[in-house]
Write a protein that holds these residues in place. Structure first.
Motif, PDB file in Angstrom:
ATOM      1  N   SER A   1      50.024  17.632  91.602  1.00 42.69           N
ATOM      2  CA  SER A   1      51.278  17.071  92.992  1.00 42.69           C
ATOM      3  C   SER A   1      52.348  18.236  92.570  1.00 42.69           C
ATOM      4  N   TYR A   2      52.111  19.389  92.322  1.00 35.86           N
ATOM      5  CA  TYR A   2      53.396  20.515  92.469  1.00 35.86           C
ATOM      6  C   TYR A   2      53.985  20.217  93.572  1.00 35.86           C
ATOM      7  N   ILE A   3      52.936  21.116  94.362  1.00 37.56           N
ATOM      8  CA  ILE A   3      53.893  21.056  96.132  1.00 37.56           C
ATOM      9  C   ILE A   3      54.171  19.868  96.448  1.00 37.56           C
ATOM     10  N   HIS A   4      53.908  19.143  96.147  1.00 38.96           N
ATOM     11  CA  HIS A   4      54.200  17.558  96.478  1.00 38.96           C
ATOM     12  C   HIS A   4      56.191  16.977  96.502  1.00 38.96           C
ATOM     13  N   LYS A   5      55.927  16.989  94.733  1.00 37.98           N
ATOM     14  CA  LYS A   5      57.076  17.202  94.064  1.00 37.98           C
ATOM     15  C   LYS A   5      57.918  17.684  94.575  1.00 37.98           C
ATOM     16  N   ALA A   6      58.289  19.196  94.189  1.00 36.38           N
ATOM     17  CA  ALA A   6      58.724  20.610  94.761  1.00 36.38           C
ATOM     18  C   ALA A   6      59.094  20.399  96.358  1.00 36.38           C
ATOM     19  N   MET A   7      58.722  19.901  97.303  1.00 35.48           N
ATOM     20  CA  MET A   7      58.714  19.613  98.725  1.00 35.48           C
ATOM     21  C   MET A   7      59.048  18.305  99.009  1.00 35.48           C
TER      22      MET A   7
END
Length: 372
Positions: free
Chosen positions: A206-212
């Motif tokens: 979920s990293y990119i989803h949360k960061a973006m």
């Protein structure tokens, strides 16, 4: 039809030449007397850059089986994530099969695009827009205020801001509904691809989803392109070499080729598999990965026999999202950030109001000197 409100302030940005004052390429190409292109469309190419178009059967464009990524066993998913990482690192491009987007839906949206470009000039003028960042804009070339040479391309561009701003042209009948359905389907594919890409970088899924800030919001640019037959295709260019501004761009077309991508200094013809989606890694993925994954430089060439229609869905974060290298990756790689942080809407403004060529926008936020 909803008003085409600019995404960002345009006080300092010049307006594009009005669609009504610039002949669309479709109209020009349909002229019975056209045997050569006007000088304004003659594109000067780099002989060294164009000397070879590589098609290597031993090193084919990567193919990602989406069904194994989304629904496969842990072992199958692990293998696909490794393949996805290699595709992003080595190619910046891959084809997605078994993606779950109905083939008939893809056909309907391409039919709708053809119907839009078949509207009269007066009907299309309703959607011409007043500046390059309007939410709905059609025209020719890329940005006729900046283009010294026009590209052999007409376009329709719609900016969609989920979950609230979801407006499409209301002509032809049914086009708005089928386009929105297609964009929603593509958004679902992108969600799963970004999870796999996050994991391929050694981050949480979920990293990119949360960061973006992509969990419940996000931006899509629906870019429909019409490339009519050209009497001198070797002298014209559909779109010049460039990278895209978002995270991932998903492309489909009407069965007519013309997309080329750059790899190891050579141009590679893209021969799409039936019912596949073509995926470019884009500038913001290069930034968030701190350069581990490179955005892909690609171009559109034209032919003299058939009209090519393509549809690119550029997928990015909400406009106010601050884009920058992942602190976790920077720490993990024991390196320094290679790009400055920037709001996505400011980066989008850079990309849309400057000359379209190479990685010109990305180079403006690059800190290191390792320009690829």
């Amino acid at each position: 039809m909803a008003a085409t409100t600019p995404l960002v302030s345009e006080a300092s940005h010049p307006s594009p030449t009005q669609f009504s004052k610039t002949t669309c390429v479709k109209k020009l190409a349909e002229s019975p007397s056209l045997t050569s292109i006007p000088s304004t469309y003659a594109f000067t190419k780099d002989p060294q850059e164009d000397e070879a178009v590589s098609e290597d059967p031993e090193d084919p464009i990567p193919v990602i089986d989406f069904s194994l990524l989304a629904y496969g066993t842990p072992d199958q998913r692990s293998t696909i994530i490794q393949e996805l990482g290699r595709a992003c690192k080595d190619w910046g491009f891959f084809m997605v099969i078994n993606h779950g987007v109905p083939e008939r839906l893809i056909e309907r949206v391409i039919e709708g695009i053809r119907g839009f470009f078949d509207l009269t000039e007066e009907e299309k003028r309703e959607f011409e827009g007043k500046n390059v960042l309007d939410t709905i804009r059609c025209g020719t070339s890329f940005n006729t205020s900046f283009d010294k040479v026009f590209f052999w391309r007409d376009f329709l561009k719609v900016i969609i801001q989920h979950p609230h701003h979801l407006h499409f042209p209301n002509k032809p009948a049914g086009f708005s509904e089928v386009s929105l359905e297609y964009c929603q389907r593509i958004r679902g594919v992108v969600r799963e691809l970004l999870k796999g890409i996050s994991e391929s970088l050694g981050l949480e899924a979920s990293y990119i989803h949360k960061a973006m800030n992509l969990e419940s919001a996000g931006l899509q640019a629906f870019v429909a392109n019409l490339y009519p037959p050209c009497p001198q295709p070797d002298l014209a260019m559909g779109l010049p070499p460039h990278s895209d501004h978002g995270l991932l761009t998903l492309v489909t077309q009407n069965g007519i080729g013309g997309l080329q991508l750059k790899r190891n200094g050579k141009w590679v013809n893209v021969h799409a598999l039936p019912n596949s989606l073509l995926v470019n890694t884009s500038d913001q993925l290069e930034v968030v990965s701190n350069g581990k994954y490179k955005s892909n430089v690609h171009r559109a060439v034209v032919n003299k026999k058939a009209t090519r229609i393509s549809l690119a869905i550029v997928n990015g974060p909400p406009l106010d999202t601050i884009i920058g290298p992942s602190p976790e990756l920077v720490k993990k790689e024991s390196s320094q950030p290679k790009y400055i942080e920037i709001k996505y809407k400011d980066y989008l403004g850079l990309h849309q109001t400057n000359k379209l060529y190479g990685k010109a926008s990305l180079d403006r936020i690059r800190i290191s000197n390792d320009v690829m």
